[in-house]
Design a protein around this motif. Structure first.
Motif, PDB file in Angstrom:
ATOM      1  N   ALA B  95    -135.598 -58.926 -67.446  1.00 12.29           N
ATOM      2  CA  ALA B  95    -134.502 -59.147 -68.385  1.00 12.29           C
ATOM      3  C   ALA B  95    -134.831 -60.412 -69.163  1.00 12.29           C
ATOM      4  O   ALA B  95    -135.266 -61.409 -68.577  1.00 12.29           O
ATOM      5  N   ILE B  96    -134.635 -60.344 -70.479  1.00 14.23           N
ATOM      6  CA  ILE B  96    -134.946 -61.473 -71.362  1.00 14.23           C
ATOM      7  C   ILE B  96    -133.724 -61.802 -72.215  1.00 14.23           C
ATOM      8  O   ILE B  96    -133.042 -60.902 -72.701  1.00 14.23           O
ATOM      9  N   HIS B  97    -133.490 -63.082 -72.387  1.00 13.33           N
ATOM     10  CA  HIS B  97    -132.441 -63.520 -73.314  1.00 13.33           C
ATOM     11  C   HIS B  97    -132.874 -64.840 -73.924  1.00 13.33           C
ATOM     12  O   HIS B  97    -133.298 -65.745 -73.208  1.00 13.33           O
ATOM     13  N   THR B  98    -132.774 -64.943 -75.233  1.00 13.32           N
ATOM     14  CA  THR B  98    -133.214 -66.154 -75.911  1.00 13.32           C
ATOM     15  C   THR B  98    -132.042 -67.089 -76.185  1.00 13.32           C
ATOM     16  O   THR B  98    -130.893 -66.658 -76.284  1.00 13.32           O
ATOM     17  N   ASP B 101    -129.824 -66.274 -78.995  1.00 17.60           N
ATOM     18  CA  ASP B 101    -129.051 -65.035 -78.803  1.00 17.60           C
ATOM     19  C   ASP B 101    -129.625 -63.862 -79.587  1.00 17.60           C
ATOM     20  O   ASP B 101    -128.981 -62.808 -79.683  1.00 17.60           O
ATOM     21  N   ALA B 104    -131.985 -59.793 -76.317  1.00 16.99           N
ATOM     22  CA  ALA B 104    -131.379 -59.571 -74.997  1.00 16.99           C
ATOM     23  C   ALA B 104    -131.802 -58.172 -74.561  1.00 16.99           C
ATOM     24  O   ALA B 104    -131.291 -57.178 -75.077  1.00 16.99           O
ATOM     25  N   THR B 105    -132.758 -58.081 -73.647  1.00 15.47           N
ATOM     26  CA  THR B 105    -133.322 -56.777 -73.301  1.00 15.47           C
ATOM     27  C   THR B 105    -133.568 -56.668 -71.796  1.00 15.47           C
ATOM     28  O   THR B 105    -133.667 -57.667 -71.083  1.00 15.47           O
ATOM     29  N   LEU B 106    -133.697 -55.432 -71.352  1.00 14.55           N
ATOM     30  CA  LEU B 106    -134.112 -55.108 -69.986  1.00 14.55           C
ATOM     31  C   LEU B 106    -135.123 -53.991 -70.080  1.00 14.55           C
ATOM     32  O   LEU B 106    -134.883 -52.996 -70.762  1.00 14.55           O
ATOM     33  N   GLY B 165    -136.284 -69.007 -74.312  1.00 14.33           N
ATOM     34  CA  GLY B 165    -135.276 -68.254 -73.590  1.00 14.33           C
ATOM     35  C   GLY B 165    -135.585 -68.186 -72.120  1.00 14.33           C
ATOM     36  O   GLY B 165    -136.482 -68.878 -71.610  1.00 14.33           O
TER      37      GLY B 165
END
Lengths: 206, 208
Positions: B95-98, B101, B104-106, B165
């Motif tokens: 899972a990534i989030h910067t 904003d 935002a992915t999985l 992120g």
């Protein structure tokens, strides 16, 4: 006086001998909810240690039962008295309903944080208030005393979402407090209402 | 001499009879501009054999020193000889989030099939910020077995990443060998990159 068995020193000078292998996971504090608005673990208060004594701290959340249907939240303190450390986080979950609906694994951008001082949502959505329901899981916090690095944390929580059919939800939330100040306290609360009952245990990992 | 209290034997034959905890710290290694961090059975008090059925490595604030961004921590297992090259099949998802904003992915990432190379402890490159680091853990099951493949399960957080992120990475698999695993090594991607700082702890989990 030392205690020596079979030529091996087991106890001496008021402590276990350093050669004795002991458990690496130490219970620091148990807090029990009783119509509690918050449960806070604060370094230096009531026997709580969140400092350089351990490099990892683990919270076990056991059957927190809410008074109202709301999310379960966590905040971190990086100085002062507020639980407002700036965080960037991810959130994804798997869910499945009692009527066989759902069956989904996906990211949910509604519950992550981007450089926010808000509390992190650990369950997403409102959890059910049935008498037999509760919130359980684990939160890990790494190296909170560091004044060099950001502070990573990760949580894995089971809860039941309120709705037409109760929904089992397994939430994964993690990220970092984007501060180099030490984290010295952690607070749990519901988005609204109280924690009627349940326990949260803080452990230090040697 | 046994130590007996209230008819319960507390200690005998040079050891405690009562439980002192099921998670035993075996070894701590502090990285300091290190090319690698290695736990080898029989060396420097490290035990990776049938003493414990489960071994756990904690990685705490491991900082990658690199002239450029994009590097990250990785690991491998030794299944005989001196090389860290156990053949692995694995899955990985992240899972990534910067911080801005925008992302935002999985999704699946970094899985390998029958590869002997090092496996990623995270799968998103680190920034060059001074405060970036990796934290997480790696479980290794029954490494001394000469009957079964050896399963491992890891989770890690890394950030700030090269895209500013956080990344949560879940990495699991098995060493597809019936030879015993007797060593675990961490290093960095990228030639010249070092583990600038970090705390690596090896624990054994008792089965009785």
């Amino acid at each position: 006086m030392g205690v020596i068995s079979n030529g091996t020193t087991l106890l001496d000078a008021g402590a276990l001998d350093s050669g004795v292998a002991t458990g690496a996971m130490t219970l620091i504090k148990t807090l029990t909810a009783s119509s509690s608005g918050t449960l806070s673990f604060v370094n230096g208060a009531s026997g709580v240690v969140i400092d350089g004594t351990y490099k990892e701290y683990v919270f076990k959340i056991i059957n927190i039962h809410p008074s109202a249907s709301a999310s379960f939240l966590v905040g971190f303190r990086d100085g002062g008295s507020n639980y407002d450390a700036t965080k960037t986080t991810t959130y994804f979950r798997a869910y499945h309903q009692e009527n066989a609906g759902g069956g989904v694994l996906a990211y949910d951008a509604g519950f992550d944080l981007a450089q926010s001082t808000d509390f992190q949502d650990l369950t997403a959505d409102s959890v059910i208030t049935d008498n037999d329901s509760g919130i359980s899981g684990t939160l890990q916090l790494f190296f909170p005393s560091s004044t060099t690095f950001v502070k990573h944390f990760k949580a894995n929580i089971n809860s039941i979402k309120a709705g037409s059919s109760p929904e089992m939800k397994n939430s994964f939330s993690s990220g970092y407090c984007n501060v180099t100040a030490a984290i010295d306290a952690v607070q749990f609360k519901m988005g609204s209402g109280n924690m009627d009952s349940g326990t949260i245990k803080l452990y230090g990992i040697k | 001499m046994a130590i007996i209290s209230n008819a319960v034997t507390m200690a005998d034959a040079g050891a405690f009879s009562v439980s002192l905890g099921s998670m035993t710290l075996i070894k701590t290694i502090i990285a300091n501009d290190s090319d690698n961090v290695t736990f080898v059975h029989g060396t420097s008090s490290v035990v990776i054999d049938n003493t414990f059925p489960i071994y756990l490595v904690k990685v705490i604030s491991a900082h990658v020193d690199s002239s450029g961004s994009g590097e990250y921590l990785r690991y491998n297992f030794r299944d005989g000889g001196s090389a860290y090259d156990a053949v692995k099949t694995s899955v990985g998802f992240r899972a990534i989030h910067t911080e801005n904003d925008n992302t935002a992915t999985l999704g699946m990432s970094g899985q390998v099939n029958q590869e002997a190379g090092f496996f990623n402890f995270t799968n998103n490159g680190i920034s060059v910020d001074n405060d970036q680091n990796h934290s997480g853990e790696l479980l290794l099951f029954n490494p001394s077995s000469t009957t079964f493949v050896k399963h491992f399960m890891g989770t890690s957080n890394v950030g700030p990443t090269e895209t500013a992120g956080t990344t949560a990475y879940y990495h699991d698999g098995y060493c597809n060998t019936t030879a015993a695993i007797d060593g675990i090594q961490f290093s960095c991607t990228g030639s010249g990159s070092k583990i600038g700082a970090g705390i690596f702890k090896l624990y054994g989990i008792k089965d009785s």
